[in-house]
Design a protein around this motif. Structure first.
Motif, PDB file in Angstrom:
ATOM      1  N   PRO A 342     -12.309  -6.855  -8.722  1.00 30.63           N
ATOM      2  CA  PRO A 342     -11.600  -5.759  -9.398  1.00 30.63           C
ATOM      3  C   PRO A 342     -10.870  -4.817  -8.454  1.00 30.63           C
ATOM      4  O   PRO A 342      -9.816  -4.286  -8.819  1.00 30.63           O
ATOM      5  CB  PRO A 342     -12.706  -5.049 -10.167  1.00 30.63           C
ATOM      6  N   GLN A 343     -11.394  -4.580  -7.261  1.00 36.98           N
ATOM      7  CA  GLN A 343     -10.712  -3.669  -6.341  1.00 36.98           C
ATOM      8  C   GLN A 343      -9.383  -4.262  -5.874  1.00 36.98           C
ATOM      9  O   GLN A 343      -8.363  -3.561  -5.819  1.00 36.98           O
ATOM     10  CB  GLN A 343     -11.596  -3.368  -5.124  1.00 36.98           C
ATOM     11  N   HIS A 344      -9.367  -5.551  -5.572  1.00 36.48           N
ATOM     12  CA  HIS A 344      -8.118  -6.210  -5.202  1.00 36.48           C
ATOM     13  C   HIS A 344      -7.152  -6.217  -6.391  1.00 36.48           C
ATOM     14  O   HIS A 344      -5.937  -6.030  -6.215  1.00 36.48           O
ATOM     15  CB  HIS A 344      -8.390  -7.640  -4.741  1.00 36.48           C
ATOM     16  N   ALA A 345      -7.694  -6.431  -7.575  1.00 34.84           N
ATOM     17  CA  ALA A 345      -6.850  -6.440  -8.772  1.00 34.84           C
ATOM     18  C   ALA A 345      -6.194  -5.087  -8.980  1.00 34.84           C
ATOM     19  O   ALA A 345      -5.004  -4.999  -9.326  1.00 34.84           O
ATOM     20  CB  ALA A 345      -7.685  -6.809  -9.997  1.00 34.84           C
ATOM     21  N   ARG A 346      -6.941  -4.044  -8.754  1.00 38.29           N
ATOM     22  CA  ARG A 346      -6.377  -2.696  -8.901  1.00 38.29           C
ATOM     23  C   ARG A 346      -5.225  -2.493  -7.930  1.00 38.29           C
ATOM     24  O   ARG A 346      -4.175  -1.949  -8.294  1.00 38.29           O
ATOM     25  CB  ARG A 346      -7.477  -1.675  -8.645  1.00 38.29           C
ATOM     26  N   GLU A 347      -5.400  -2.928  -6.698  1.00 33.25           N
ATOM     27  CA  GLU A 347      -4.318  -2.781  -5.714  1.00 33.25           C
ATOM     28  C   GLU A 347      -3.090  -3.576  -6.138  1.00 33.25           C
ATOM     29  O   GLU A 347      -1.955  -3.120  -5.964  1.00 33.25           O
ATOM     30  CB  GLU A 347      -4.798  -3.245  -4.337  1.00 33.25           C
ATOM     31  N   SER A 348      -3.287  -4.752  -6.705  1.00 36.29           N
ATOM     32  CA  SER A 348      -2.152  -5.557  -7.168  1.00 36.29           C
ATOM     33  C   SER A 348      -1.400  -4.844  -8.286  1.00 36.29           C
ATOM     34  O   SER A 348      -0.161  -4.838  -8.313  1.00 36.29           O
ATOM     35  CB  SER A 348      -2.635  -6.928  -7.645  1.00 36.29           C
ATOM     36  N   LEU A 349      -2.138  -4.233  -9.208  1.00 30.46           N
ATOM     37  CA  LEU A 349      -1.486  -3.518 -10.300  1.00 30.46           C
ATOM     38  C   LEU A 349      -0.738  -2.287  -9.793  1.00 30.46           C
ATOM     39  O   LEU A 349       0.313  -1.925 -10.336  1.00 30.46           O
ATOM     40  CB  LEU A 349      -2.513  -3.115 -11.359  1.00 30.46           C
ATOM     41  N   LEU A 350      -1.266  -1.655  -8.768  1.00 30.87           N
ATOM     42  CA  LEU A 350      -0.564  -0.512  -8.179  1.00 30.87           C
ATOM     43  C   LEU A 350       0.749  -0.956  -7.528  1.00 30.87           C
ATOM     44  O   LEU A 350       1.764  -0.251  -7.616  1.00 30.87           O
ATOM     45  CB  LEU A 350      -1.458   0.191  -7.156  1.00 30.87           C
ATOM     46  N   VAL A 351       0.731  -2.115  -6.890  1.00 33.40           N
ATOM     47  CA  VAL A 351       1.968  -2.653  -6.321  1.00 33.40           C
ATOM     48  C   VAL A 351       2.969  -2.925  -7.444  1.00 33.40           C
ATOM     49  O   VAL A 351       4.149  -2.586  -7.348  1.00 33.40           O
ATOM     50  CB  VAL A 351       1.697  -3.938  -5.522  1.00 33.40           C
ATOM     51  N   ALA A 352       2.484  -3.537  -8.520  1.00 35.30           N
ATOM     52  CA  ALA A 352       3.361  -3.816  -9.663  1.00 35.30           C
ATOM     53  C   ALA A 352       3.964  -2.529 -10.208  1.00 35.30           C
ATOM     54  O   ALA A 352       5.148  -2.490 -10.555  1.00 35.30           O
ATOM     55  CB  ALA A 352       2.573  -4.538 -10.762  1.00 35.30           C
ATOM     56  N   ARG A 353       3.164  -1.465 -10.266  1.00 35.22           N
ATOM     57  CA  ARG A 353       3.677  -0.189 -10.781  1.00 35.22           C
ATOM     58  C   ARG A 353       4.737   0.396  -9.862  1.00 35.22           C
ATOM     59  O   ARG A 353       5.723   0.955 -10.340  1.00 35.22           O
ATOM     60  CB  ARG A 353       2.542   0.812 -10.966  1.00 35.22           C
ATOM     61  N   ARG A 354       4.548   0.269  -8.563  1.00 37.40           N
ATOM     62  CA  ARG A 354       5.561   0.788  -7.635  1.00 37.40           C
ATOM     63  C   ARG A 354       6.886   0.042  -7.797  1.00 37.40           C
ATOM     64  O   ARG A 354       7.961   0.627  -7.663  1.00 37.40           O
ATOM     65  CB  ARG A 354       5.065   0.676  -6.189  1.00 37.40           C
ATOM     66  N   ILE A 355       6.814  -1.240  -8.092  1.00 38.57           N
ATOM     67  CA  ILE A 355       8.023  -2.044  -8.228  1.00 38.57           C
ATOM     68  C   ILE A 355       8.761  -1.732  -9.534  1.00 38.57           C
ATOM     69  O   ILE A 355       9.985  -1.557  -9.531  1.00 38.57           O
ATOM     70  CB  ILE A 355       7.667  -3.547  -8.171  1.00 38.57           C
TER      71      ILE A 355
END
Length: 394
Positions: A342-355
């Protein structure tokens, strides 16, 4: 509410409880609902009575309606623009009188609408596309011969951009209507590649209705209608159809069929340059993004681990449209959640949000993953809670 299962309602209640920072005992003390009943409701074993649901909703600081309906709509200006879009398409074949600009000017505005769509600029698109559609409907009505075919091509692309707004913001009936209008415009344009693009977009209707089997058949029929991929546009159109079919087959639990479509897409994708073809990004990079999507839809652990490992070596180039790049990181987050990361998943979603923030905020799978993360963290991660509230996941 029709379509809401006991399991889904239980998860929403548990998510809301954690978002409010409450234990089950605290909810019991505030609502009078026994801890054993609350546990059964949250675990999806019992459907609460109206009185129990009212008490629980008040305890977790929400309403019964929101618990039953799920995440709320955002307050985006998109919703304010939708009625005008609905008004314009209602009389598509009886356009109002008005000016029509030159083909070059129309093409420039359509290109901008396509760019806004693929870069996830939905607010601007929603506010500007109704006026463009009204003019294009007039242009198709007035034009004749080859010029009418060209205008119809522009119209189909503009309608597709409008559909992105309707589909992503939850206007499913409007989206289905726009898809049919895109098919109508594509038939006037008499361009097989554009008709294939319309078939690609039509799959949204089947996804929304949960009718994946007829949807997959419609994609295969569109592939069969395509001319031989002797030109780059035809090869790209066929590749896009196979990529979407691979995702659909994966979601249906047909891994072998999904992989076969991916192999067909790979053979075609290597014949084309990575770019937009009738509004669809196609090429080797888009193929890699679809590999991850298919792995997530199939859900087999070996494929998921391989896909996540591959993500450590490759990232979508910045030249790709924002919507497609953000979707890659959304799917990466889904894969990581399925692997217990889940922690890695959260970071991935944050990257998606920045994009592409507008894309991520309206994405149902993002909301589902964030709600799960809130439950896992028991509502103790303030940054995660802020992210989930921003996306209206809680």
């Amino acid at each position: 509410m029709p379509g809401t299962t006991a399991a889904a309602l239980g998860q929403r209640i548990e998510t809301a409880r954690h978002a409010a920072g409450l234990t089950r005992r605290q909810v019991h003390e505030a609502s009078g609902v026994s801890i054993s009943m609350l546990r059964k409701v949250e675990d999806g074993e019992r459907w609460p009575s109206d009185a129990v649901l009212d008490a629980l909703a008040q305890a977790v600081q929400t309403t019964p309606e929101e618990l039953l309906a799920g995440p709320r709509r955002t307050d985006s200006r998109v919703h304010q623009a939708v009625p005008e879009l609905q008004r314009v398409i209602a009389a598509y074949d009886l356009p109002e009188d008005g000016p029509v600009r030159s083909l070059r000017e129309l093409a420039a505005d359509v290109d901008q609408a396509v760019e806004d769509r693929v870069q996830s600029q939905y607010v601007r698109l929603a506010e500007q596309v109704p006026v463009l559609l009204a003019e294009l409907f007039r242009a198709v009505d007035q034009a004749r011969g080859a010029e009418r075919e060209q205008v119809a091509h522009y119209l189909a692309l503009a309608i597709r951009s409008a559909d992105a707004v309707a589909y992503k913001y939850g206007y499913r009936d409007l989206s289905a209507r726009l898809v049919e209008l895109m098919r109508w415009a594509a038939s006037i344009a008499a361009d097989p590649a554009l008709e294939a693009a319309a078939a690609y977009v039509r799959m949204e209707t089947y996804f929304s209705a949960g009718q994946l089997d007829p949807g997959l058949r419609s994609l295969q029929a569109a592939v069969d209608r395509m001319p031989a991929p002797a030109t780059e546009p035809f090869a790209a159109a066929a590749a896009a159809l196979h990529m979407r079919a691979a995702v659909a087959a994966g979601r249906m639990g047909r891994p072998d069929e999904a992989r076969e479509h991916l192999r067909d897409a790979e053979a075609l994708s290597h014949q084309v340059r990575e770019r937009l073809y009738d509004g669809t990004a196609v090429g080797p990079d888009s193929l890699e993004i679809h590999r991850l999507s298919v792995a997530v839809e199939v859900g087999e652990q070996e494929d998921l681990r391989a896909a996540v490992k591959a993500a450590g070596r490759w990232a979508p180039p910045r030249e790709l449209p924002a919507e497609r790049r953000s979707h890659y990181y959304i799917d990466l987050g889904r894969a990581q959640m399925m692997l217990g990361q889940p922690q890695h998943a959260r970071e991935s979603l944050l990257v998606a949000r920045r994009i592409a923030p507008q894309h991520v905020r309206e994405h149902g799978q993002v909301r589902a993953e964030l709600a799960t993360m809130v439950r896992l963290s028991r509502g103790k991660d303030e940054q995660l809670l802020a992210f989930a509230r921003w996306a209206r996941a809680v």
